[in-house]
Design a protein around this motif. Structure first.
Motif, PDB file in Angstrom:
ATOM      1  N   LYS A 126       0.856  -1.180   0.000  1.00  0.00           N
ATOM      2  CA  LYS A 126       0.000   0.000   0.000  1.00  0.00           C
ATOM      3  C   LYS A 126       0.896   1.234   0.000  1.00  0.00           C
ATOM      4  N   SER A 127       0.663   2.103  -0.941  1.00  0.00           N
ATOM      5  CA  SER A 127       1.391   3.363  -1.003  1.00  0.00           C
ATOM      6  C   SER A 127       0.933   4.256   0.145  1.00  0.00           C
ATOM      7  N   GLU A 128       1.868   4.923   0.793  1.00  0.00           N
ATOM      8  CA  GLU A 128       1.530   5.832   1.887  1.00  0.00           C
ATOM      9  C   GLU A 128       1.239   7.242   1.378  1.00  0.00           C
ATOM     10  N   ARG A 129       1.995   7.694   0.399  1.00  0.00           N
ATOM     11  CA  ARG A 129       1.838   9.020  -0.197  1.00  0.00           C
ATOM     12  C   ARG A 129       2.840   9.104  -1.345  1.00  0.00           C
ATOM     13  N   ILE A 130       2.810  10.188  -2.075  1.00  0.00           N
ATOM     14  CA  ILE A 130       3.831  10.405  -3.100  1.00  0.00           C
ATOM     15  C   ILE A 130       5.116  10.802  -2.386  1.00  0.00           C
ATOM     16  N   HIS A 131       6.188  10.089  -2.641  1.00  0.00           N
ATOM     17  CA  HIS A 131       7.488  10.413  -2.034  1.00  0.00           C
ATOM     18  C   HIS A 131       8.030  11.704  -2.624  1.00  0.00           C
ATOM     19  N   HIS A 132       8.072  11.772  -3.962  1.00  0.00           N
ATOM     20  CA  HIS A 132       8.391  13.008  -4.664  1.00  0.00           C
ATOM     21  C   HIS A 132       7.975  12.855  -6.121  1.00  0.00           C
ATOM     22  N   VAL A 133       7.777  13.968  -6.747  1.00  0.00           N
ATOM     23  CA  VAL A 133       7.497  14.032  -8.173  1.00  0.00           C
ATOM     24  C   VAL A 133       8.665  14.790  -8.786  1.00  0.00           C
ATOM     25  N   ALA A 134       9.249  14.260  -9.856  1.00  0.00           N
ATOM     26  CA  ALA A 134      10.440  14.876 -10.438  1.00  0.00           C
ATOM     27  C   ALA A 134      10.187  15.338 -11.868  1.00  0.00           C
ATOM     28  N   TYR A 135      10.681  16.533 -12.150  1.00  0.00           N
ATOM     29  CA  TYR A 135      10.609  17.136 -13.471  1.00  0.00           C
ATOM     30  C   TYR A 135      12.000  17.647 -13.835  1.00  0.00           C
ATOM     31  N   ARG A 136      12.154  18.027 -15.050  1.00  0.00           N
ATOM     32  CA  ARG A 136      13.422  18.603 -15.495  1.00  0.00           C
ATOM     33  C   ARG A 136      13.369  20.119 -15.320  1.00  0.00           C
ATOM     34  N   CYS A 137      14.522  20.721 -15.042  1.00  0.00           N
ATOM     35  CA  CYS A 137      14.609  22.176 -14.970  1.00  0.00           C
ATOM     36  C   CYS A 137      15.761  22.654 -15.848  1.00  0.00           C
ATOM     37  N   LYS A 138      15.699  23.922 -16.217  1.00  0.00           N
ATOM     38  CA  LYS A 138      16.754  24.515 -17.043  1.00  0.00           C
ATOM     39  C   LYS A 138      17.973  24.872 -16.200  1.00  0.00           C
ATOM     40  N   ASP A 139      17.735  25.339 -14.972  1.00  0.00           N
ATOM     41  CA  ASP A 139      18.816  25.777 -14.092  1.00  0.00           C
ATOM     42  C   ASP A 139      18.381  25.516 -12.649  1.00  0.00           C
ATOM     43  N   ALA A 140      19.132  24.693 -11.927  1.00  0.00           N
ATOM     44  CA  ALA A 140      18.755  24.290 -10.570  1.00  0.00           C
ATOM     45  C   ALA A 140      18.683  25.480  -9.620  1.00  0.00           C
ATOM     46  N   LYS A 141      19.680  26.357  -9.659  1.00  0.00           N
ATOM     47  CA  LYS A 141      19.707  27.490  -8.732  1.00  0.00           C
ATOM     48  C   LYS A 141      18.536  28.435  -8.978  1.00  0.00           C
ATOM     49  N   THR A 142      18.280  28.767 -10.232  1.00  0.00           N
ATOM     50  CA  THR A 142      17.147  29.636 -10.577  1.00  0.00           C
ATOM     51  C   THR A 142      15.838  28.999 -10.133  1.00  0.00           C
ATOM     52  N   THR A 143      15.708  27.700 -10.327  1.00  0.00           N
ATOM     53  CA  THR A 143      14.483  26.983  -9.958  1.00  0.00           C
ATOM     54  C   THR A 143      14.270  27.021  -8.451  1.00  0.00           C
TER      55      THR A 143
END
Length: 182
Positions: free
Chosen positions: A6-23
């Motif tokens: 049984k899943s407890e919750r979403i652990h994380h959702v991942a997307y791509r970004c152009k620049d980590a610091k700006t994001t």
């Protein structure tokens, strides 16, 4: 059918970004999320492939985590041009309509174009884009227990009709009539 977990919750959702610091800076400033941690690797742990990346994690509240990958050696990121912009989005819940209106004012003051509030029968929402081109939604629930129960009861019927016809099935008439609207 018995599922052995049984899943407890979403652990994380991942997307791509152009620049980590700006994001990170944008999500902290505009959305109020908390930057919690990051991983930077030269080799992808799951595949072993050489592909340097920065993987950042932001706490959205309620145990929900939004993550991004910056991939500097990959071609410039784009979007699925076969899917309309409005389809792929992340929706975050806010407490009520007053908070939604306050969020809209804050986000617009940060120089971000905001669409809405839009009425959806059981919730209202606003829409905007992050600096990576990902569409975001903030939504507040406004439905009654009876409305949620009605929608739950017609959901299987609607799905079956959609599956047969690929046209919008009739559902609760009240869903698209905004109070005080036409």
């Amino acid at each position: 059918m018995t599922i052995p977990f049984k899943s407890e919750r979403i652990h994380h959702v991942a997307y791509r970004c152009k620049d980590a610091k700006t994001t990170v800076e944008w999500y902290e400033r505009v959305m109020g999320f908390t930057y919690t941690n990051a991983f930077a690797e030269d080799y992808v742990p799951s595949t072993g492939a050489y592909d340097p990346y920065m993987h950042i994690f932001l706490d959205c509240g309620g145990g929900n985590v939004l993550a991004f990958f910056e991939l500097p050696n990959q071609p410039e990121m784009g979007r699925d041009t076969q899917t309309p912009e409005w389809v792929q989005h992340l929706a975050f819940k806010v407490a009520d309509f007053d908070m939604l209106k306050a969020a809209k004012s804050h986000i617009e003051a940060e120089g971000v174009d905001v669409l809405g509030p839009t009425y959806h029968g059981i919730f209202r929402s606003i829409y905007f884009f992050d600096p990576n081109g990902h569409r975001l939604e903030l939504a507040c629930d406004i439905g009654t227990d009876d409305q949620y129960a009605e929608l739950k009861s017609v959901a299987p019927i609607m799905l079956e009709e959609w599956d047969r016809t690929k046209k919008a099935p009739k559902h609760a008439d009240w869903l698209h009539i905004e109070p005080g609207g036409e």
